[in-house]
Design an enzyme around this catalytic site. Structure first.
Site, PDB file in Angstrom:
ATOM      1  N   THR A   1      41.495   4.602 146.907  1.00 36.68           N
ATOM      2  CA  THR A   1      40.663   5.801 147.018  1.00 36.68           C
ATOM      3  C   THR A   1      40.317   6.249 145.596  1.00 36.68           C
ATOM      4  O   THR A   1      40.749   5.609 144.635  1.00 36.68           O
ATOM      5  CB  THR A   1      41.420   6.906 147.804  1.00 36.68           C
ATOM      6  N   THR A   2      39.532   7.322 145.462  1.00 35.44           N
ATOM      7  CA  THR A   2      39.135   7.777 144.123  1.00 35.44           C
ATOM      8  C   THR A   2      40.378   8.334 143.427  1.00 35.44           C
ATOM      9  O   THR A   2      40.850   9.428 143.749  1.00 35.44           O
ATOM     10  CB  THR A   2      38.032   8.855 144.233  1.00 35.44           C
TER      11      THR A   2
ATOM     12  N   GLY B   1      38.529  14.845 153.985  1.00 31.49           N
ATOM     13  CA  GLY B   1      38.179  13.707 154.833  1.00 31.49           C
ATOM     14  C   GLY B   1      39.359  13.031 155.492  1.00 31.49           C
ATOM     15  O   GLY B   1      39.618  13.218 156.675  1.00 31.49           O
ATOM     16  N   HIS B   2      40.099  12.259 154.705  1.00 29.09           N
ATOM     17  CA  HIS B   2      41.091  11.342 155.264  1.00 29.09           C
ATOM     18  C   HIS B   2      42.048  12.020 156.243  1.00 29.09           C
ATOM     19  O   HIS B   2      42.287  11.517 157.345  1.00 29.09           O
ATOM     20  CB  HIS B   2      41.864  10.672 154.116  1.00 29.09           C
TER      21      HIS B   2
ATOM     22  N   HIS C   1      36.028   7.672 156.589  1.00 33.02           N
ATOM     23  CA  HIS C   1      37.034   6.851 157.270  1.00 33.02           C
ATOM     24  C   HIS C   1      36.761   6.637 158.748  1.00 33.02           C
ATOM     25  O   HIS C   1      37.437   5.832 159.394  1.00 33.02           O
ATOM     26  CB  HIS C   1      38.434   7.373 156.959  1.00 33.02           C
TER      27      HIS C   1
ATOM     28  N   HIS D   1      40.277  16.320 147.763  1.00 32.26           N
ATOM     29  CA  HIS D   1      41.057  15.085 147.712  1.00 32.26           C
ATOM     30  C   HIS D   1      42.491  15.358 148.129  1.00 32.26           C
ATOM     31  O   HIS D   1      43.197  16.129 147.497  1.00 32.26           O
ATOM     32  CB  HIS D   1      41.052  14.395 146.340  1.00 32.26           C
ATOM     33  N   GLY D   2      42.861  14.724 149.233  1.00 31.44           N
ATOM     34  CA  GLY D   2      44.240  14.784 149.703  1.00 31.44           C
ATOM     35  C   GLY D   2      44.611  16.061 150.432  1.00 31.44           C
ATOM     36  O   GLY D   2      45.777  16.250 150.766  1.00 31.44           O
TER      37      GLY D   2
ATOM     38  N   ARG E   1      32.749  -0.621 151.490  1.00 29.43           N
ATOM     39  CA  ARG E   1      33.926  -0.819 152.337  1.00 29.43           C
ATOM     40  C   ARG E   1      33.946   0.103 153.547  1.00 29.43           C
ATOM     41  O   ARG E   1      34.597  -0.163 154.526  1.00 29.43           O
ATOM     42  CB  ARG E   1      35.210  -0.672 151.530  1.00 29.43           C
TER      43      ARG E   1
ATOM     44  N   GLU F   1      33.491  19.424 140.908  1.00 34.70           N
ATOM     45  CA  GLU F   1      34.468  19.343 141.998  1.00 34.70           C
ATOM     46  C   GLU F   1      35.799  18.962 141.373  1.00 34.70           C
ATOM     47  O   GLU F   1      35.912  17.933 140.684  1.00 34.70           O
ATOM     48  CB  GLU F   1      34.051  18.321 143.056  1.00 34.70           C
TER      49      GLU F   1
ATOM     50  N   GLU G   1      28.492  11.142 147.662  1.00 41.09           N
ATOM     51  CA  GLU G   1      29.374  10.780 146.539  1.00 41.09           C
ATOM     52  C   GLU G   1      28.946   9.415 146.046  1.00 41.09           C
ATOM     53  O   GLU G   1      28.767   8.484 146.843  1.00 41.09           O
ATOM     54  CB  GLU G   1      30.827  10.720 147.011  1.00 41.09           C
TER      55      GLU G   1
ATOM     56  N   ASN H   1      34.314  14.982 155.076  1.00 39.57           N
ATOM     57  CA  ASN H   1      34.025  13.630 154.604  1.00 39.57           C
ATOM     58  C   ASN H   1      34.282  12.641 155.748  1.00 39.57           C
ATOM     59  O   ASN H   1      35.405  12.568 156.270  1.00 39.57           O
ATOM     60  CB  ASN H   1      34.942  13.333 153.403  1.00 39.57           C
TER      61      ASN H   1
ATOM     62  N   ARG I   1      30.146   3.352 148.556  1.00 42.88           N
ATOM     63  CA  ARG I   1      30.813   2.593 147.483  1.00 42.88           C
ATOM     64  C   ARG I   1      30.064   1.313 147.181  1.00 42.88           C
ATOM     65  O   ARG I   1      29.385   0.753 148.048  1.00 42.88           O
ATOM     66  CB  ARG I   1      32.242   2.242 147.908  1.00 42.88           C
TER      67      ARG I   1
ATOM     68  N   HIS J   1      30.697   8.823 150.908  1.00 44.49           N
ATOM     69  CA  HIS J   1      30.775   8.068 149.650  1.00 44.49           C
ATOM     70  C   HIS J   1      30.258   6.662 149.901  1.00 44.49           C
ATOM     71  O   HIS J   1      30.875   5.879 150.623  1.00 44.49           O
ATOM     72  CB  HIS J   1      32.246   8.038 149.196  1.00 44.49           C
TER      73      HIS J   1
HETATM   74  N1  PXP Z   1      35.952  14.805 147.164  1.00 46.59           N
HETATM   75  C1  PXP Z   1      35.696  13.647 146.536  1.00 46.59           C
HETATM   76  C2  PXP Z   1      34.810  13.689 145.342  1.00 46.59           C
HETATM   77  C3  PXP Z   1      36.211  12.415 147.007  1.00 46.59           C
HETATM   78  O1  PXP Z   1      35.942  11.275 146.351  1.00 46.59           O
HETATM   79  C4  PXP Z   1      36.975  12.420 148.183  1.00 46.59           C
HETATM   80  C5  PXP Z   1      37.499  11.125 148.739  1.00 46.59           C
HETATM   81  O2  PXP Z   1      36.443  10.290 149.049  1.00 46.59           O
HETATM   82  C6  PXP Z   1      37.210  13.645 148.827  1.00 46.59           C
HETATM   83  C7  PXP Z   1      36.708  14.830 148.276  1.00 46.59           C
HETATM   84  C8  PXP Z   1      37.987  13.735 150.096  1.00 46.59           C
HETATM   85  O3  PXP Z   1      39.300  13.298 149.909  1.00 46.59           O
HETATM   86  P1  PXP Z   1      40.229  13.061 151.159  1.00 46.59           P
HETATM   87  O4  PXP Z   1      39.597  11.970 151.959  1.00 46.59           O
HETATM   88  O5  PXP Z   1      41.529  12.674 150.551  1.00 46.59           O
HETATM   89  O6  PXP Z   1      40.280  14.354 151.926  1.00 46.59           O
END
Ligand code: PXP
Length: 251
Positions: A103-104, A215-216, A13, A193-194, A52, A154, A73, A10, A48, A46
């Site tokens: 974040t989501t 991603g992050h 960022h 996520h995370g 942003r 997901e 996304e 992702n 948005r 994503h």
């Molecule tokens: N999957 C989805 C559906 C998300 O919304 C996000 C965050 O945008 C991620 C994965 C990736 O999360 P992270 O940036 O925390 O790794």
């Protein structure tokens, strides 16, 4: 085992940093191409409502110039549907979106949101995108996703990644159970996520999960060791987890 574990990187960022100065650098497309060559199987972005990070122009350039599949996304809104129908991304992941969130924050409520979500799922599927719903590891949500007719879910791994040591096993078990149920119901299962170098291994060992979107952490880690290195490291951890799983099964 459903197949090899794919990595979706992702690149949101990279755009966050670019937008901090309002210019063109660093370019998320350049990061996406670097991710491709470092071993990403796909790119996730994503778009948005408040733009942003990722912009409309980023989505156009990613669609036109990437060799690997793009996973868009998007919130379930008419504006985002129009954009998705114009670009026809390989995959479209429907996510909940709140303006004020950083974040989501959690998954979609597919049970309560069924009538609202269903037309978006149908329209995106008819346009040829592989549609997924981003949901918490919750039995009812997985069942509702199967009923609504998506091919993919997901699972939101945020609660697991953020959990304290004493709740970690329980949070992991929720993901294991949701992935097993998805498998039983014929849904392809992704997760994200995370995720970090420290949290990716147990999730990568869940055999019915076939894709992780990260991603992050990777973009943050790139500050210290470079993007190529952070992607290659997570790839190695994912592959090691998978081969340990294979080894345990054949022993
Ligand atoms: N999957 C989805 C559906 C998300 O919304 C996000 C965050 O945008 C991620 C994965 C990736 O999360 P992270 O940036 O925390 O790794």
């Amino acid at each position: 085992m459903r197949g090899p574990l794919r990595l979706g990187v992702n690149i949101d960022h990279v755009a966050t940093i670019r937008n901090a100065r309002g210019g063109l650098h660093p370019d998320p497309l350049r990061a996406a191409k670097l991710a491709e060559s470092a071993g990403a199987d796909g790119i996730t972005a994503h778009l948005r409502e408040d733009r942003r990070h990722i912009s409309d122009d980023d989505i156009m350039r990613l669609t036109n110039e990437l060799a690997v599949p793009l996973n868009l996304e998007m919130a379930p809104t008419d504006e985002m549907l129009d954009i998705a129908l114009r670009h026809k991304p390989h995959a479209a992941c429907i996510v909940p979106e709140k303006r004020k969130e950083v974040t989501t924050e959690g998954g979609l409520d597919v049970v309560a949101g069924y009538p609202h979500l269903e037309p978006y799922v149908r329209a995106l599927g008819e346009a040829g995108s592989l549609v997924s719903l981003f949901i918490d590891p919750d039995r009812e949500q997985v069942c509702a996703a199967a009923q609504i007719g998506v091919p993919v879910i997901e699972i939101h791994t945020g609660a697991f990644c953020d959990s304290h040591q004493f709740e970690r096993e329980r949070e992991l078990q929720r993901i294991v159970d949701a992935a097993a149920l998805a498998d039983e119901l014929g849904l392809e299962c992704h997760a994200g996520h995370g995720l970090t170098f420290d949290t990716v291994t147990p999730v990568a060992k869940i055999s019915s999960i076939v894709e992780l979107n990260i991603g992050h952490f990777l973009i943050g880690e790139a500050i210290f060791g470079g993007l190529e290195s952070s992607i290659k490291r997570i790839r190695v951890l994912m592959d090691q987890a998978r081969s340990e799983l294979e080894g345990a099964r054949s022993a």
